[in-house]
Design a protein around this motif. Sequence first.
Motif: not given
Length: 88
Positions: A27-34
């Motif tokens: 979830g953190i990876m997804r957030y920071f990729s956005l």
Amino acid sequence: MEISNENILLYINMVLGSIAMVMVALGIMRYFSLVYDSQGYGLTFLGFVFLSNYVFFLEKKAGIDNKIIWIKSIITAVTFGILAYILY
């Protein structure tokens, strides 16, 4: 070797905790990729390392065998790596 109900519950909670850590990391990876926040990557990674170290400490304190802790850690890291590669 007989496994007691208490140990079974301990191992179930250990597995669920590992799954939760992988889900939070994804979830953190997804957030920071956005968001494209490079400083956030570093802070989050550092916090996740501290959290993992604390969970490792608690598992040792609970009496879980060191070999099982390392096997769980390796499986968790590989699972995270594979899912991160597939999803992102």
